[in-house]
Design an enzyme around this catalytic site. Structure first.
Site: not given
Ligand code: DGY
Length: 318
Positions: A236, A265, A283
Site C-alpha cells: 500500500r 491513487e 496497481h
Molecule cells: C488488494 O486486494 O489489497 C490488492 O491490492 C488488490 O490488487
C-alpha cells in the site's frame, strides 16, 4: 433475498453469481461513487460489496443506514475502511485473503526485476528505436547474490521470498513475529526495521497499511538502507513517505524504485514520473482473470456466509 450494493463492476461470471446469491444492485457504468452517493445508494440495502477505491471512512460509515450489516471488501487490504467505525455501528467487515497471494507476488517479483534491471528505461529505448548496444549500455543490478529485505512476511512476502530465492537472492525479513522454520525457509529474521533495512540491497514492502505502518519508510528510515538500494512496494502507498523516497532517488541514495501502489491513487506523486529509474505500475497486483474471479466470488461468499451463520471466517473487525 438480501439486498446488496455492489459498488464497482465485477467480471461477468461473478456478477451472475451475485445475481443468484442475492438481490444485487450493480454499478452499470462502473463509475466511482462519491461518499455521498455511496450513502444514498445504501438506503434499503443489507450490505455493501465494496472495492479498494471506495473510501469508507468514519464519517461515511456513521451516515450509512441501519440496515447495512456487512461491508465485504473486494481486496485483501482494507485500509479504505475504518474498521473501528464499522465495529461501533455493528457492521462486519470482510476481506479476500489467500486467493490473490500468487498474482500479487508475481507483481512483487516483477517490481524487483523491473527496478533492478532498468526495465522502464529499456522499454522506452526499445520503443524509440535507434539504441546502440554497447558493453555498458543500460547496466543494471544483478539479483543473483543480492540481499532481499522483505518487510512483512505474510503470505505474499513468503511467496516473493520463494521466487527470489530461486533467482539466487539472499532473503532477510522483518515481521511482528518470527516465523516457524518451515515458513522462514532459510530466511534471516530481524526483530526491528533498522536491522532489516541495513541489509536490504533490495527492499520489498509487503506489509498491510495500518496506523503502525503509515510512513514507515520515511526520511529517517531510508538512511538505514545501503547506498544504492532498490525500494519496491506491492502493498500500500501509505507505507512510504513519497517526498522522502523521491529525495533519496534524487541524491542517488536509492538507485531505483519499483512501485505498484501509491498514496492518493491514481494521482501518484509527480516526482516519480521524472525519474527514469522509477519502474511504476498502476496497481496491478491482483489483476489476472483467475484472481479477480476468485476474489469476487470470495467477497460474495463472505456475504452469504455472514447472513447464513451470523459470522464469517474472513471478518477483519473482531
Ligand atoms: C488488494 O486486494 O489489497 C490488492 O491490492 C488488490 O490488487
Amino acid at each position: 433475498m438480501k439486498k446488496i450494493l455492489i459498488t464497482r463492476k465485477l467480471l461477468r461470471t461473478c456478477e451472475d453469481k451475485a445475481k443468484e446469491t442475492f438481490e444485487a444492485n450493480f454499478n452499470l457504468n462502473d463509475e466511482l461513487y462519491s461518499q455521498k452517493k455511496l450513502i444514498e445508494l445504501s438506503a434499503g440495502q443489507d450490505g455493501i460489496l465494496s472495492s479498494l477505491t471506495d473510501k469508507l471512512d468514519s464519517d461515511t460509515i456513521k451516515k450509512l443506514p441501519d440496515t447495512i450489516k456487512i461491508i465485504s471488501n473486494f481486496a485483501v487490504g482494507f485500509g479504505n475502511i475504518d474498521l473501528e467505525a464499522a465495529k461501533n455501528r455493528g457492521i462486519a467487515v470482510t476481506n479476500t485473503p489467500d486467493v490473490l497471494t500468487d498474482a500479487t507476488a508475481e507483481i512483487g517479483v516483477l517490481l524487483i526485476l523491473g527496478a533492478c534491471r532498468r526495465a522502464a528505461e529499456g522499454i522506452d529505448s526499445a520503443k524509440e528505436g535507434g539504441w546502440k548496444w554497447s558493453a555498458d549500455y543500460l547496466i543494471g543490478k544483478q539479483l543473483t547474490g543480492a540481499r532481499l529485505g522483505i518487510l512483512g512476511m505474510g503470505r505474499i512476502g513468503q511467496k516473493i521470498a520463494k521466487v527470489a530465492k530461486s533467482l539466487g537472492m539472499v532473503i532477510h525479513y522483518h515481521n511482528r513475529s518470527k516465523l516457524s522454520a518451515d515458513k522462514e525457509d532459510g530466511a534471516t529474521y530481524h526483530d526491528n526495521l533498522k536491522d532489516l533495512l541495513s541489509v536490504s540491497d533490495v527492499l520489498s514492502v509487503c506489509c498491510p497499511a495500518s496506523k503502525e505502518t503509515v510512513d514507515m519508510i520515511n526520511k529517517d528510515t531510508i538512511e538505514y538502507l545501503p547506498k544504492g538500494a532498490v525500494v519496491t512496494n506491492v502493498a500500500r502507498g501509505d507505507i512510504i513517505e513519497d517526498e522522502a523516497l523521491i529525495d533519496a532517488l534524487n541524491r542517488r541514495k536509492v538507485y531505483a524504485v519499483g512501485l505498484d501502489v501509491y498514496k492518493n491513487e491514481p494521482n501518484l506523486n509527480p516526482g516519480y514520473l521524472k525519474h527514469k529509474s522509477a519502474f511504476i505500475l498502476p496497481h496491478l497486483g491482483s489483476a489476472t482473470k483467475e484472481t479477480r474471479t476468485a476474489m469476487a466470488n470470495l467477497a460474495i461468499d463472505n456475504i452469504d456466509e455472514f447472513f447464513k451463520t451470523g459470522n464469517c471466517k474472513n471478518k477483519v473487525n473482531r
